[in-house]
Design an enzyme around this catalytic site. Structure first.
Site, mmCIF file in Angstrom:
data_model
loop_
_atom_site.group_PDB
_atom_site.id
_atom_site.type_symbol
_atom_site.label_atom_id
_atom_site.label_comp_id
_atom_site.label_asym_id
_atom_site.label_seq_id
_atom_site.Cartn_x
_atom_site.Cartn_y
_atom_site.Cartn_z
ATOM 1 N N LYS A 1 0.805 -1.204 0.243
ATOM 2 C CA LYS A 1 -0.130 -0.143 -0.006
ATOM 3 C C LYS A 1 0.925 1.391 0.160
ATOM 4 O O LYS A 1 0.796 2.118 -0.782
ATOM 5 C CB LYS A 1 -0.928 -0.061 1.339
ATOM 6 C CG LYS A 1 -1.891 1.259 1.317
ATOM 7 C CD LYS A 1 -2.681 1.081 2.603
ATOM 8 C CE LYS A 1 -3.544 2.335 2.911
ATOM 9 N NZ LYS A 1 -3.992 2.160 4.055
ATOM 10 N N GLU B 1 10.935 -4.766 4.010
ATOM 11 C CA GLU B 1 10.837 -6.253 3.608
ATOM 12 C C GLU B 1 10.496 -6.317 2.255
ATOM 13 O O GLU B 1 11.045 -7.006 1.156
ATOM 14 C CB GLU B 1 9.999 -6.981 4.303
ATOM 15 C CG GLU B 1 10.482 -6.970 6.139
ATOM 16 C CD GLU B 1 9.740 -5.829 6.768
ATOM 17 O OE1 GLU B 1 9.705 -4.768 5.995
ATOM 18 O OE2 GLU B 1 9.811 -5.976 7.974
ATOM 19 N N GLY C 1 -4.579 -2.056 5.562
ATOM 20 C CA GLY C 1 -3.701 -3.254 4.823
ATOM 21 C C GLY C 1 -4.597 -4.463 5.350
ATOM 22 O O GLY C 1 -4.636 -5.244 4.436
ATOM 23 N N ARG C 2 -4.717 -4.662 6.593
ATOM 24 C CA ARG C 2 -5.345 -5.926 6.935
ATOM 25 C C ARG C 2 -6.934 -6.025 6.619
ATOM 26 O O ARG C 2 -7.357 -7.051 7.033
ATOM 27 C CB ARG C 2 -5.114 -6.058 8.530
ATOM 28 C CG ARG C 2 -5.436 -5.123 9.518
ATOM 29 C CD ARG C 2 -5.134 -4.736 10.922
ATOM 30 N NE ARG C 2 -5.654 -3.743 11.718
ATOM 31 C CZ ARG C 2 -4.888 -2.692 11.551
ATOM 32 N NH1 ARG C 2 -3.841 -2.374 11.031
ATOM 33 N NH2 ARG C 2 -5.170 -1.583 12.548
ATOM 34 N N GLU D 1 -3.304 -6.673 15.240
ATOM 35 C CA GLU D 1 -3.001 -5.480 15.145
ATOM 36 C C GLU D 1 -4.329 -4.257 15.216
ATOM 37 O O GLU D 1 -3.820 -3.294 15.142
ATOM 38 C CB GLU D 1 -2.345 -5.452 13.553
ATOM 39 C CG GLU D 1 -1.700 -4.314 12.931
ATOM 40 C CD GLU D 1 -0.873 -4.497 11.596
ATOM 41 O OE1 GLU D 1 0.229 -4.789 11.807
ATOM 42 O OE2 GLU D 1 -1.448 -3.989 10.636
ATOM 43 N N HIS E 1 -3.021 -33.054 18.290
ATOM 44 C CA HIS E 1 -1.570 -33.821 18.449
ATOM 45 C C HIS E 1 -0.530 -32.983 19.018
ATOM 46 O O HIS E 1 0.782 -33.261 19.038
ATOM 47 C CB HIS E 1 -1.302 -34.715 17.562
ATOM 48 C CG HIS E 1 -2.139 -35.852 17.138
ATOM 49 N ND1 HIS E 1 -2.241 -37.025 17.787
ATOM 50 C CD2 HIS E 1 -3.481 -35.604 16.299
ATOM 51 C CE1 HIS E 1 -3.354 -37.597 17.272
ATOM 52 N NE2 HIS E 1 -4.027 -37.084 16.374
ATOM 53 N N LYS F 1 9.598 0.189 12.794
ATOM 54 C CA LYS F 1 10.051 0.014 11.524
ATOM 55 C C LYS F 1 11.029 1.197 11.601
ATOM 56 O O LYS F 1 12.141 1.059 11.093
ATOM 57 C CB LYS F 1 8.850 0.473 10.492
ATOM 58 C CG LYS F 1 8.058 -0.365 10.104
ATOM 59 C CD LYS F 1 6.860 0.083 8.934
ATOM 60 C CE LYS F 1 5.794 -0.858 8.968
ATOM 61 N NZ LYS F 1 4.728 -0.113 7.995
HETATM 62 O O1 F6P Z 1 2.874 -4.437 9.685
HETATM 63 C C1 F6P Z 1 2.588 -3.235 9.718
HETATM 64 C C2 F6P Z 1 1.953 -2.787 8.153
HETATM 65 O O2 F6P Z 1 1.852 -1.483 8.172
HETATM 66 C C3 F6P Z 1 0.426 -3.419 8.314
HETATM 67 O O3 F6P Z 1 -0.447 -2.619 8.445
HETATM 68 C C4 F6P Z 1 0.576 -3.813 6.541
HETATM 69 O O4 F6P Z 1 -0.414 -4.604 6.149
HETATM 70 C C5 F6P Z 1 1.814 -4.057 6.314
HETATM 71 O O5 F6P Z 1 2.731 -3.151 7.238
HETATM 72 C C6 F6P Z 1 2.189 -3.833 5.045
HETATM 73 O O6 F6P Z 1 2.172 -2.587 4.723
HETATM 74 P P1 F6P Z 1 2.478 -2.112 3.075
HETATM 75 O O7 F6P Z 1 1.226 -2.721 2.311
HETATM 76 O O8 F6P Z 1 2.372 -0.573 3.063
HETATM 77 O O9 F6P Z 1 3.578 -2.583 2.611
#
Ligand code: F6P
Length: 523
Positions: free
Chosen positions: A204, A210, A264-265, A350, A381, A490
């Site tokens: 987003k 990452e 995002g979630r 979150e 199990h 972050k």
């Molecule tokens: O984990 C934190 C977060 O901001 C989430 O809310 C989001 O889903 C994720 O990082 C990924 O963010 P982006 O879609 O901006 O890479």
């Protein structure tokens, strides 16, 4: 000072919990022959049985009074009206628009043209990849699609694509890479051919470290095999930040949009769901959206005492705040739904892992519990021993299916195990002669009965959890739609990185972290 714990509805529940303390769920069934029928709701194709809970009609009445006191109905109307209920970021919360089907929606500013336009683009693109009209730079069919994203840009499409495995076309195969550890991408790419591989970079913000580092590695892999110009046929993006995506090298017309009114979630219904469309086709994705829409309608219209998401939320509040439960277990009895607990971890923790209320006060009550779980029967199990004979109160959700994709006998075995576990957790087992063999029981659980693990039922189930989280956030008077705790981590990692790479003093860090850095540098 938050007012919630001093409010009449809260106080009434606290007193009622004391009165109910000595009654077991087994006792409640013994004195109430109609319980299994009454404490069950069917809506949007789902059956939600909540009879195996430490709950009476009076409990339900008092929990509903708590929801009314918190104005869950009013907040729901505000969300669906597009008000900026994500107050700390000044944003509307409109993931429901993504599955609304038809507009105008919401009343105060129609977003449906953007939603429908994006769905049309997703459909056209997925159709082209699936039919072979969209090919790689050397004219090869796309056999594999790799989604690069993390958190909400990974967990939803990963979970749903796996859950709908029975509906997936043989081509393209979907893969998901999220971890900053290059091992994640390397393990996926090891079996793939660059000429046949398409990447979706889903972010987003398009600033997530990452995702960007994995996308860079993927591009190098593609470039090394096919040359600089091949990227246009092998990379698309999903992002609200088109300038950053184009700066990365993806042309603007290959960027599927996101909007600041979708968290995002909560975004798997948007272009973040493109991997799902590629895997199962647009018709199935439309059914998935329709299932969620049916749950949205139920959530908006059903009275609280017959409203599945509100009941789910209130049961969670009941155990978290009045019985001291600190976790909630999710047990899907389908291997293909094994990623549901991980998906719900982000959705619930979150969203509601918060300690400051909407008025800026520290809360004096617990909020989101730890969400955990695994696919049954593997879970049996592994950790069910603790549920049966441990010392913790752990409410659980069982997810069962009337029909399975597997042979009837195998499906019956899964169902038998799921029902046996919820029954044993509730009823326990007496053994006065051998106490180590006795099971105390009285562990509460809900059971979802879905017609099948199909797109419609899955859409309804996920939407039910989304609205559960929302209802709980309203009761707890917290903003479920920001995540400042994650943002802080972050920033810290960004600042620490040069210290690891280049060394130097780090006076602003605590003594423990400084000592660990020194040990790392010492080799
Ligand atoms: O984990 C934190 C977060 O901001 C989430 O809310 C989001 O889903 C994720 O990082 C990924 O963010 P982006 O879609 O901006 O890479």
């Amino acid at each position: 000072m938050p007012q919630l714990t001093r409010s009449p509805a809260w106080q009434a529940l606290a007193a009622h919990r004391g009165a109910l303390a000595s009654a077991t769920i087994r006792d409640l069934f013994a004195h109430d022959v109609d319980r299994a029928r009454r404490f069950c709701v069917e809506a949007a194709g789902l059956c939600f049985d909540y009879s195996k809970h430490r709950l009476t009609d009076e409990t339900l009445r008092l929990l509903v009074a708590l929801a009314e006191q918190a104005d869950v109905g009013g907040w729901t109307r505000r969300m669906f009206a597009g008000e900026a209920i994500n107050s700390s970021e000044g944003r509307a919360v409109l993931h429901v628009a993504l599955r609304a089907g038809a507009g105008p929606f919401p009343a105060g500013g129609d977003v449906m043209p953007e939603v429908s336009g994006t769905l049309a683009r997703m459909r056209a693109f997925a159709d082209a990849v699936r039919s072979g009209d969209w090919r790689g730079a050397t004219g090869e069919l796309i056999s594999d699609v790799v989604n690069i994203g993390i958190g909400g840009s990974d967990l939803g499409p990963r979970m749903v694509t796996r859950a709908l495995r029975a509906y997936c076309a043989p081509r393209p195969r979907l893969h998901f890479v999220s971890n900053a550890d290059p091992a994640d991408l390397a393990a996926v790419l090891a079996a793939l051919d660059p000429a046949h591989t398409l990447f979706i970079v889903t972010s987003k913000t398009f600033t997530t470290a990452e995702t960007l580092s994995n996308a860079e590695r993927a591009r190098a892999w593609n470039r090394d095999a096919l040359g600089e110009r091949a990227a246009a046929r092998h990379f698309v993006a999903v992002s609200a930040n088109v300038p950053a995506a184009t700066a990365f090298g993806i042309s603007a017309d290959a960027v599927f949009p996101m909007w600041d009114w979708v968290g995002g979630r909560y975004s798997l219904w948007s272009a973040v769901g493109l991997p799902i469309v590629l895997a199962v086709g647009f018709e199935r994705f439309a059914e998935f959206l329709a299932g969620a829409r049916a749950m949205d309608e139920h959530f908006r219209e059903a009275p609280a005492h017959r409203n599945i998401p509100i009941l789910m939320g209130l049961l969670g509040v009941w155990y978290t705040n009045f019985w001291g439960a600190q976790s909630h277990c999710v047990l899907p009895y389908a291997e293909d739904l094994r990623d549901l607990p991980a998906y719900l971890q982000q959705l619930e923790m979150e969203s509601n892992g918060k300690r400051i209320d909407r008025d800026g006060n520290p809360v004096d009550y617990a909020t989101a519990p730890v969400i955990w779980g695994a696919a049954g029967t593997n879970s049996q199990h592994s950790f069910h021993q603790l549920l049966h004979q441990g010392t913790l109160l752990v409410p659980s959700d069982f997810v069962l299916f009337r029909r399975g994709a597997e042979p009837a006998a195998a499906h019956a075995m899964l169902t038998a195990n799921g029902l046996a576990q919820s029954a044993a957790l509730m009823a326990g087992k007496d053994d006065p002669a051998a106490p180590h063999r006795a099971l105390p029981g009285n562990q509460p659980s809900s059971t979802f009965l879905l017609p099948a693990l199909d797109p419609r039922a899955l859409g309804a189930l996920i939407a039910a959890y989304e609205h559960k989280v929302f209802a709980q956030g309203v009761v707890w008077n917290i903003n479920s739609f920001d995540q400042w705790g994650v943002e802080h981590g972050k920033v810290l990692a960004r600042n620490l990185l040069p210290r690891i790479l280049q060394g130097g003093e780090a006076h602003e860090l605590d003594a423990s972290t400084r000592a660990l850095l020194a040990r790392l540098r010492a080799g």
